[in-house]
Motif scaffolding. Structure first.
Motif, PDB file in Angstrom:
ATOM      1  N   ALA A   1     -16.644  12.575  10.899  1.00 43.01           N
ATOM      2  CA  ALA A   1     -16.190  11.210  10.927  1.00 43.01           C
ATOM      3  C   ALA A   1     -14.866  10.922  10.584  1.00 43.01           C
ATOM      4  N   ASP A   2     -14.528   9.735  10.366  1.00 43.80           N
ATOM      5  CA  ASP A   2     -13.123   9.192  10.120  1.00 43.80           C
ATOM      6  C   ASP A   2     -12.850   9.031   8.675  1.00 43.80           C
TER       7      ASP A   2
ATOM      8  N   ALA B   1       0.829  -1.233   0.227  1.00 46.48           N
ATOM      9  CA  ALA B   1      -0.120  -0.023  -0.026  1.00 46.48           C
ATOM     10  C   ALA B   1       0.989   1.193  -0.117  1.00 46.48           C
ATOM     11  N   ALA B   2       0.480   2.278  -0.750  1.00 48.86           N
ATOM     12  CA  ALA B   2       1.371   3.380  -0.846  1.00 48.86           C
ATOM     13  C   ALA B   2       1.295   4.099   0.512  1.00 48.86           C
ATOM     14  N   PRO B   3       2.184   4.535   0.869  1.00 45.04           N
ATOM     15  CA  PRO B   3       2.314   5.359   2.161  1.00 45.04           C
ATOM     16  C   PRO B   3       1.607   6.484   2.493  1.00 45.04           C
ATOM     17  N   GLY B   4       0.782   6.343   3.263  1.00 53.07           N
ATOM     18  CA  GLY B   4      -0.484   7.552   3.705  1.00 53.07           C
ATOM     19  C   GLY B   4      -1.641   7.161   3.022  1.00 53.07           C
ATOM     20  N   SER B   5      -1.775   5.960   2.242  1.00 48.17           N
ATOM     21  CA  SER B   5      -3.043   5.890   1.772  1.00 48.17           C
ATOM     22  C   SER B   5      -3.828   4.781   2.926  1.00 48.17           C
ATOM     23  N   SER B   6      -3.942   5.414   4.086  1.00 50.87           N
ATOM     24  CA  SER B   6      -4.621   4.562   5.046  1.00 50.87           C
ATOM     25  C   SER B   6      -6.127   4.551   4.638  1.00 50.87           C
ATOM     26  N   GLN B   7      -6.731   3.348   4.775  1.00 48.54           N
ATOM     27  CA  GLN B   7      -7.949   3.173   4.293  1.00 48.54           C
ATOM     28  C   GLN B   7      -8.732   2.336   5.442  1.00 48.54           C
TER      29      GLN B   7
END
Lengths: 309, 309
Positions: B275-276, B243-249
């Motif tokens: 909301a998150d 996963a690309a850094p910062g692409s938290s899902q």
């Protein structure tokens, strides 16, 4: 004087005038059958009708909107509607006249008389339909509208209503579709057996949405997701014959027609027997069953995702 | 004479009697607020109310049904209802009396006066809730009922309505839930900020259902399905930092609270910011937007599947 030098159209102000009554009568099925017309009420429906009209004219058709009636206040508030109605007869009317034409308490100052578009099932299927929603004896206009709207959202190619289903052009049903009625072909009054032969002739898999179905929708979704997300592994499993012999399951990514039944009785035994598979939407909680609109939403979205629409 | 030697209960036959009016008044919010009671109409709702009553009594509670009114014809037709109502005051009444108590044209001969159950948000969350549906200013009783029913079907642990939402105990909303109102805790009148702090304190991810959201529900479903169906490969990808850094899902399998907004305006900017994640349900066709009930169904079922409920 209007800008083109003609006097402005007269204001219709008599709610008991014959032409007002003629529109009001379209709330009833006999008048709709006789005239081939129906009424769209309120800005959202009228806007979608006008957009569909324009698209139809541009592709060589005759359009779907025959006449628009609106209050001055409505046209002042929503000038884009007057613009969209540029190539359609637009009549100015009082609130009382609009109220007399409409079935809603608050039609918000605008109604459109539309032509009931007739679609031929074979034409629809011949154009490579991948996803069709069929209502078999769905009787509640609100449910029919919800299913049609869900079918539109899921990108279905057409919606079919069998002969004994609710009339999708009744005012409450039209309202429930929130404009989606003008977005995709709707084939009505179809005989069930004829429909099944047509689906088979065009290679569609027929899935019956059935609370007691022996095929689990979640399993179909998982299998489809696996083929999509891990194609090599899925292929290897296939080659190894990992699936037990005889356990043939439908593939959601294949061209599919979904059958949705009556809200109280569901699909009849005969209809269930005619389908290729009987698919159950799982109920995880204590709900006894799903509303047919909810079930249709889950099924159609499952197909849409699998087909990667 | 009834079987236990007492004279049969008298038949209530005066639709203008005070006790009939007291029940009819519960159609209005002031009477519901004052008395803490509401009315369930028709066999389906009454049956679910009685089942819930029995379960509550068996687990040491005080029950939810205070009184049942029914016609003899209804009890003859549905004897299991009389059986279920064995430990509840059951009054015989004429059709006119039932009609005067109810808001539906055809309550099918039976209504129940129920206690409005009060649930504490912290209690609900402390018991390990995994899936919560929140209605923020949902105003239409039919939509609220549909969402509650969808939440029940998806196995949600609770439904929350914020302070300015429709009263879920109004007759139309109760009817729309088709009995699901009695299946899971419903927390009402909650302040939005308080709700958000409670969700964070209990570690729930807050997902806002938002047509303009920057997170695609389909992507979340695919990622979740991949983790579930190909766990080794998913773990390997994780370890490689695929996963690309910062692409938290968000992960749909984690404990989740879904926010659903007003039917016309959606969620407010402030609610979306709190909301998150803002998650969009894809629209594949030409529909402009999804009905909030349809969107809630798709979202809650996506979570239910991911959580393997």
């Amino acid at each position: 004087m209007s800008i083109d030098g003609r006097p402005p159209a007269p204001l219709m102000s008599n709610p008991r005038a014959d032409r007002v009554r003629d529109v009001a009568k379209l709330a009833g099925r006999p008048a709709r059958l006789k005239t081939g017309r129906f009424v769209a009420e309120g800005p959202q429906s009228v806007r979608e009708a006008l957009l569909s009209h324009r698209a139809d004219i541009e592709s060589g058709g005759t359009g779907v909107v025959l006449e628009v009636f609106a209050t001055d206040a409505c046209l002042d508030r929503l000038p884009e509607l007057a613009e969209l109605a540029a190539d359609v007869p637009l009549r100015r009317a009082t609130d009382e006249v609009i109220g007399a034409m409409a079935t809603t308490i608050s039609p918000q100052g605008i109604v459109a008389v539309c032509r009931i578009a007739e679609y031929d099932l074979d034409d629809v299927l011949s154009s490579g339909a991948q996803l069709i929603a069929v209502m078999c004896e769905v009787r509640d206009p609100g449910n029919a509208g919800t299913i049609l709207r869900a079918a539109d959202s899921a990108g279905a190619d057409a919606v079919v209503l069998t002969a004994s289903s609710v009339d999708i052009h009744n005012p409450k049903a039209v309202r429930s579709t929130a404009g989606s009625l003008f977005h995709l072909p709707v084939v009505t009054g179809v005989d069930f057996d004829f429909l099944m032969s047509a689906f088979r002739a065009h290679g569609l898999t027929v899935l019956a949405a059935d609370g007691y179905g022996n095929v689990d929708l979640d399993r179909l979704q998982d299998e489809s997701a696996f083929r999509r997300l891990a194609p090599q592994q899925a292929q290897a499993d296939d080659d190894e014959g990992a699936a037990a012999p005889g356990s043939s399951q439908p593939r959601l990514e294949n061209p599919t027609a979904w059958l949705f039944g009556n809200e109280a009785q569901g699909l009849s035994d005969g209809q269930l027997a005619d389908a290729d598979y009987r698919v159950a939407v799982p109920v995880y909680g204590r709900a006894e069953s799903l509303n047919v609109g909810t079930a249709a939403t889950v099924c159609l979205y499952a197909s849409a995702r699998a087909q990667n629409r």
